[in-house]
Design a protein around this motif. Sequence first.
Motif, mmCIF file in Angstrom:
data_model
loop_
_atom_site.group_PDB
_atom_site.id
_atom_site.type_symbol
_atom_site.label_atom_id
_atom_site.label_comp_id
_atom_site.label_asym_id
_atom_site.label_seq_id
_atom_site.Cartn_x
_atom_site.Cartn_y
_atom_site.Cartn_z
ATOM 1 N N ILE A 9 15.594 69.233 1.188
ATOM 2 C CA ILE A 9 15.923 70.547 1.117
ATOM 3 C C ILE A 9 17.259 71.020 1.739
ATOM 4 C CG2 ILE A 9 14.972 72.739 1.975
ATOM 5 C CD1 ILE A 9 12.164 71.319 1.692
ATOM 6 N N ALA A 10 17.500 70.305 2.779
ATOM 7 C CA ALA A 10 18.606 70.713 3.768
ATOM 8 C C ALA A 10 19.370 69.861 4.668
ATOM 9 C CB ALA A 10 18.076 71.950 4.400
ATOM 10 N N PRO A 11 20.529 70.054 5.208
ATOM 11 C CA PRO A 11 21.101 69.105 6.259
ATOM 12 C C PRO A 11 19.990 69.381 7.406
ATOM 13 C CG PRO A 11 22.637 70.754 5.382
ATOM 14 C CD PRO A 11 21.118 71.111 5.053
ATOM 15 N N GLN A 12 20.027 68.321 8.197
ATOM 16 C CA GLN A 12 19.009 68.098 9.458
ATOM 17 C C GLN A 12 19.437 69.348 10.380
ATOM 18 O OE1 GLN A 12 20.010 63.965 10.865
ATOM 19 N NE2 GLN A 12 18.490 63.183 9.421
ATOM 20 N N GLU A 13 20.640 69.625 10.442
ATOM 21 C CA GLU A 13 20.961 70.840 11.387
ATOM 22 C C GLU A 13 22.057 71.532 10.813
ATOM 23 O OE1 GLU A 13 19.682 69.748 15.919
ATOM 24 O OE2 GLU A 13 21.969 69.773 15.415
ATOM 25 N N TYR A 14 22.037 73.064 10.483
ATOM 26 C CA TYR A 14 23.096 73.755 9.984
ATOM 27 C C TYR A 14 23.431 74.775 10.995
ATOM 28 C CZ TYR A 14 24.818 77.456 6.922
ATOM 29 O OH TYR A 14 25.549 78.487 6.201
ATOM 30 N N ILE A 15 24.702 75.114 11.416
ATOM 31 C CA ILE A 15 25.054 76.280 12.177
ATOM 32 C C ILE A 15 26.126 76.889 11.813
ATOM 33 C CG2 ILE A 15 25.726 76.666 14.580
ATOM 34 C CD1 ILE A 15 24.509 74.084 15.443
ATOM 35 N N SER A 16 26.036 78.101 11.389
ATOM 36 C CA SER A 16 26.994 79.053 11.163
ATOM 37 C C SER A 16 27.253 80.084 11.963
ATOM 38 C CB SER A 16 26.744 79.602 9.690
ATOM 39 O OG SER A 16 27.707 80.468 9.103
ATOM 40 N N ILE A 116 28.637 64.361 9.295
ATOM 41 C CA ILE A 116 28.838 65.565 9.998
ATOM 42 C C ILE A 116 29.915 66.392 9.103
ATOM 43 C CG2 ILE A 116 29.560 66.880 11.672
ATOM 44 C CD1 ILE A 116 28.557 64.456 13.672
ATOM 45 N N LEU A 117 29.609 67.432 8.529
ATOM 46 C CA LEU A 117 30.598 68.274 7.524
ATOM 47 C C LEU A 117 30.861 69.460 8.185
ATOM 48 C CD1 LEU A 117 28.499 67.421 4.278
ATOM 49 C CD2 LEU A 117 30.468 66.369 5.283
ATOM 50 N N LEU A 118 32.205 69.816 8.085
ATOM 51 C CA LEU A 118 32.851 71.128 8.536
ATOM 52 C C LEU A 118 33.637 71.679 7.327
ATOM 53 C CD1 LEU A 118 32.510 69.370 11.014
ATOM 54 C CD2 LEU A 118 34.312 70.451 12.004
ATOM 55 N N PRO A 119 32.675 72.636 6.518
ATOM 56 C CA PRO A 119 33.439 73.112 5.422
ATOM 57 C C PRO A 119 34.501 74.095 5.696
ATOM 58 C CG PRO A 119 31.289 73.924 5.652
ATOM 59 C CD PRO A 119 31.502 72.854 6.692
ATOM 60 N N THR A 120 35.543 74.159 4.939
ATOM 61 C CA THR A 120 36.674 75.089 5.385
ATOM 62 C C THR A 120 36.801 76.089 4.192
ATOM 63 O OG1 THR A 120 38.385 73.537 4.343
ATOM 64 C CG2 THR A 120 38.034 73.312 6.750
ATOM 65 N N ILE A 146 23.058 61.131 -6.385
ATOM 66 C CA ILE A 146 22.109 61.794 -5.378
ATOM 67 C C ILE A 146 21.844 60.847 -4.351
ATOM 68 C CG2 ILE A 146 19.907 63.015 -4.947
ATOM 69 C CD1 ILE A 146 20.170 63.823 -8.040
ATOM 70 N N PHE A 147 21.710 61.113 -3.168
ATOM 71 C CA PHE A 147 21.306 60.316 -1.874
ATOM 72 C C PHE A 147 20.152 60.582 -1.486
ATOM 73 C CE2 PHE A 147 26.140 61.120 -2.131
ATOM 74 C CZ PHE A 147 26.579 60.001 -3.000
ATOM 75 N N PRO A 148 19.587 59.599 -0.876
ATOM 76 C CA PRO A 148 18.091 59.786 -0.159
ATOM 77 C C PRO A 148 18.392 60.189 1.049
ATOM 78 C CG PRO A 148 18.458 57.321 -0.432
ATOM 79 C CD PRO A 148 19.541 57.961 -1.230
ATOM 80 N N SER A 149 19.518 60.035 1.712
ATOM 81 C CA SER A 149 19.878 60.508 3.008
ATOM 82 C C SER A 149 20.423 61.722 3.026
ATOM 83 C CB SER A 149 20.701 59.649 3.910
ATOM 84 O OG SER A 149 21.893 59.245 3.185
ATOM 85 N N GLN A 150 20.191 62.609 4.223
ATOM 86 C CA GLN A 150 20.905 64.116 4.042
ATOM 87 C C GLN A 150 21.790 63.875 5.318
ATOM 88 O OE1 GLN A 150 16.556 65.409 4.067
ATOM 89 N NE2 GLN A 150 17.448 67.233 3.375
ATOM 90 N N THR A 151 22.495 65.067 5.107
ATOM 91 C CA THR A 151 23.717 65.384 6.361
ATOM 92 C C THR A 151 22.918 65.398 7.607
ATOM 93 O OG1 THR A 151 25.131 65.953 4.441
ATOM 94 C CG2 THR A 151 25.406 66.830 6.755
ATOM 95 N N SER A 152 23.758 65.032 8.717
ATOM 96 C CA SER A 152 22.848 65.239 9.957
ATOM 97 C C SER A 152 23.422 66.569 10.375
ATOM 98 C CB SER A 152 23.608 64.149 10.720
ATOM 99 O OG SER A 152 23.019 64.274 12.175
ATOM 100 N N LEU A 153 24.544 67.143 10.159
ATOM 101 C CA LEU A 153 24.772 68.182 10.968
ATOM 102 C C LEU A 153 26.025 68.929 10.074
ATOM 103 C CD1 LEU A 153 25.086 70.224 13.468
ATOM 104 C CD2 LEU A 153 26.761 68.633 14.270
ATOM 105 N N VAL A 154 25.825 70.280 9.774
ATOM 106 C CA VAL A 154 26.927 71.223 9.238
ATOM 107 C C VAL A 154 27.059 72.010 10.103
ATOM 108 C CG1 VAL A 154 27.479 72.571 7.115
ATOM 109 C CG2 VAL A 154 25.848 70.660 6.742
#
Length: 369
Positions: A9-16, A116-120, A146-154
């Motif tokens: 569904i989603a990254p483990q944590e998402y902060i905007s 950890i992803l930082l979209p610009t 497609i990967f079975p592991s999700q992004t840790s933080l966005v």
Amino acid sequence: MALQLISRIAPQEYISEVGAYDRLPSALNARFIKKVLFLHGTKSLGKAEKYLPDLPAHGFHVIDITFNGECSNNEIDRVIQLLKNENADAIIGLGGGKVMDTAKAAAYKAGCVPVILLPTMASNCAAWSCLSVMYKDNGECIGHEIFPSQTSLVLVEPRVILDSPIDYFIAGVADTIAKWYESDLQLQQAERSGIALYFSREAARQCLEIPLQHAEKAIQDMREGKLSDDWIQVMETNIMASGLVGGFGDEYARATAAHAIHDALTIRKETHHLLHGIKVAYGIMVELVIEEKFDEMKRLLPFYRALNLPVSLEDLSLGNITRQEIREIAVSALKPTSLIHKYPIQCTVDRVYDAIIELEKWANQNAVK
């Protein structure tokens, strides 16, 4: 064969939020990360650098790596080797979709290294989704993984994205509205029910309605450098809502015909300067011709005109190609690995070819510029 439904569904944590990057040191500490590979684009780093914390000053070891430009197997292998040789605890990807897709692919293939992803930019849902769109080194699209592991933080810093090229934002809007058109038939005809598919379709609906209602104002606000509610709503729709469609719906809500047309267009060098979402926008129109939804095309036309989205081959710098070359695009759209084979409507090379020709006639009749 029944479609697969695994919700990622989603990254483990998402902060905007304004100041989101300030959370990076504590986020790394919370994950017991001390050594990071920092993959970034040159222009992206230039935009984001003034907002980034000084990680070495906080006690972190940073290996700085500049992205080579394509999410290709060669680039992914290069990053994998760096992750392993440097024994990095995690990878940070800062930049556009191809940077983030490369970071995700390399991290997974290196042994599920935290990402950890930082979209610009808000040009696609790459920051949200747990998949990577793959390209050859020459820019030709070859599919996705497609990967079975999700992004840790966005971490989304709105000020950075507001300062990004508007063309990428518009391309993101186009890619986002495709979520509705590509998933609608699949989700309507699903042989199973469940709350995940319900949420997927509702997210897809917002991927169309929010841009139609707010994108023109958001784009104007972006030109004026305003962090307005309209802009933030569209920006997060590009990143989050579009990612939720496939996140909940899996194979019932994946890209199909419009993206298959995008992928086929990449065989033409004349289109390589066009952003992903721009080619997808054209693919939406081809798909709607296949479905004979000409009323919906007319409904979209003012929106396409306002955003300068393509509806003809001329708009794609392909105005002079021959009928045979158009057929070659149709052939590529039907290659065995094409996304179009998940499309609920049976397609052939002739059907796609005819749709492209019919769209040319429709564009001329509607005097699209």
